[in-house]
Design an enzyme around this catalytic site. Structure first.
Site, PDB file in Angstrom:
ATOM      1  CB  THR A 102      -0.937  -0.012   1.220  1.00 48.96           C
ATOM      2  OG1 THR A 102      -1.760  -1.173   1.169  1.00 48.96           O
ATOM      3  CG2 THR A 102      -1.827   1.222   1.253  1.00 48.96           C
ATOM      4  CE1 TYR A 131      -3.880  -0.475  -1.416  1.00 47.58           C
ATOM      5  CE2 TYR A 131      -5.942   0.083  -0.348  1.00 47.58           C
ATOM      6  CZ  TYR A 131      -4.710  -0.548  -0.330  1.00 47.58           C
ATOM      7  OH  TYR A 131      -4.338  -1.271   0.775  1.00 47.58           O
ATOM      8  CB  SER A 138       2.284  -7.746   1.528  1.00 47.51           C
ATOM      9  OG  SER A 138       1.090  -7.601   2.265  1.00 47.51           O
ATOM     10  CB  THR A 151       0.094  -3.403   6.383  1.00 45.43           C
ATOM     11  OG1 THR A 151      -1.161  -3.390   5.676  1.00 45.43           O
ATOM     12  CG2 THR A 151       0.753  -2.042   6.292  1.00 45.43           C
ATOM     13  CG  ASP A 152      -3.021  -7.328   3.844  1.00 42.36           C
ATOM     14  OD1 ASP A 152      -3.363  -6.516   4.723  1.00 42.36           O
ATOM     15  OD2 ASP A 152      -3.649  -7.489   2.786  1.00 42.36           O
ATOM     16  CE  LYS A 165      -3.601  -4.506   8.143  1.00 36.96           C
ATOM     17  NZ  LYS A 165      -3.547  -4.581   6.664  1.00 36.96           N
ATOM     18  CD  GLU A 215      -3.519 -27.560  27.305  1.00 38.08           C
ATOM     19  OE1 GLU A 215      -3.842 -28.652  26.769  1.00 38.08           O
ATOM     20  OE2 GLU A 215      -4.245 -26.549  27.317  1.00 38.08           O
TER      21      GLU A 215
END
Length: 325
Positions: A13, A26, A59, A92-93, A165, A281
């Site tokens: 972006t 976009y 991305s 950013t993804d 994110k 666990e």
């Protein structure tokens, strides 16, 4: 003092164009880094920037080929005595995944700073130039070395292990867990919240040109063993379960995965919750499972891939590595 910095661009972006200042959609990865740096030149930053276009894509499309090229270019910049720091522009993804992968496979000798944007370059309130200016300030700071790969977004600095994110819109889209931000930055100021934690540290893993196949399976109400099993292909070496709560899954799925562990599949329990620890666990040893601790499913996948690529197959040893992250 002017810092000599290398910029490695992958698109996203921050290099996107909408065609309208108020459009809701976009195209990512439209602006070449050389053109982008012409706009940056008008900011008056105290840095000498050289650039290389690794890719110019969304991305969501980043994978092994781009990672291979990016790792090579970053390592070359780290070994260049003229280069004082590296900035990587990225969508950013999947920014947190690339950051974590590089953090695990690069030395912490110089600043490596990843940066992106939540709005395309021609949108009202474009955040990319400010984020980039902040990244320049961090990458040019000597105290940024020894902290591994850093992510700069929204005037905050995050460590690669912690960053995630958390929002799909707005410029404050990233948070850190279990550590929040490790510093604050603006184009004119920089404040660290602690001392570097990786001074003199080399890479934790060798680079792998072909990471093994590890799938992520989300747990949900009604998930059955057959549906889960369809996610395991003939080349799948590991499974990360994005479990409910603290890495939990339906009993039928647990039984099937435990059976597969007996056949050599590596299984990591993570959580689909945004924040929280997944601790080991008592039943994990019997099942053959590993607990992800604070890592998200996406980051747990990358760590497991690197462990398998390094030849590690012992469940207890894998758990110890996860405990350290």
């Amino acid at each position: 003092m002017t810092a000599k910095l290398t910029v490695l661009a992958t698109g996203g972006t921050i290099a996107g164009i909408a065609g309208s200042a108020i459009a809701s959609d976009y195209d990512a990865g439209q602006i070449a880094i050389e053109d982008y740096l012409q706009d940056v030149a008008g900011l008056g930053l105290a840095a000498e920037l050289s650039a290389q276009q690794i890719a110019n894509i969304d991305s969501a499309d980043i994978g092994q080929p781009v990672w291979n090229a990016l790792h090579r270019a970053t390592l070359a910049a780290l070994n260049d005595p003229e280069c004082q720091g590296i900035i990587i522009t990225h969508g950013t993804d999947t920014l947190e995944e690339t950051a974590f992968l590089l953090d695990l496979t690069l030395p912490a000798s110089k600043p490596v700073v990843m940066v992106g944007a939540m709005r395309p370059a021609d949108a009202v309130g474009y955040d990319g130039l400010r984020n980039f200016a902040n990244a320049v300030r961090v990458a040019g700071d000597g105290d940024a070395a020894g902290r591994g790969v850093l992510v700069v977004m929204g005037d905050r600095i995050f460590g690669a292990r912690d960053v995630r994110k958390v929002r799909t819109r707005g410029t404050e889209a990233f948070r850190g867990f279990p550590r929040e931000s490790v510093g604050l930055v603006t184009p004119s100021s920089l404040e660290w919240f602690g001392a570097p934690w990786r001074l003199g540290a080399g890479p934790q893993f060798d680079w792998a040109e072909n990471l093994p196949e590890v799938a992520i399976v989300a747990a949900y109400s009604g998930l059955g063993a057959e549906a889960m099993a369809r996610c395991i292909g003939p080349h799948t070496r590991g499974i990360v379960v994005a479990g409910v709560g603290e890495g939990n899954m339906p009993e039928a799925v647990r039984r099937e995965l435990a059976r597969r562990c007996g056949q050599g599949l590596q299984v990591v329990r993570a959580s689909r919750a945004d924040e929280g620890m997944v601790d080991a666990e008592p039943d994990d040893a019997a099942n053959g499972f590993v607990a992800s601790r604070a890592l998200t499913p996406a980051k747990a996948r990358i760590l497991l891939q690197l462990l398998i690529a390094s030849g590690q197959s012992d469940r207890a040893a894998i758990q110890r590595v996860f405990n350290g992250h």
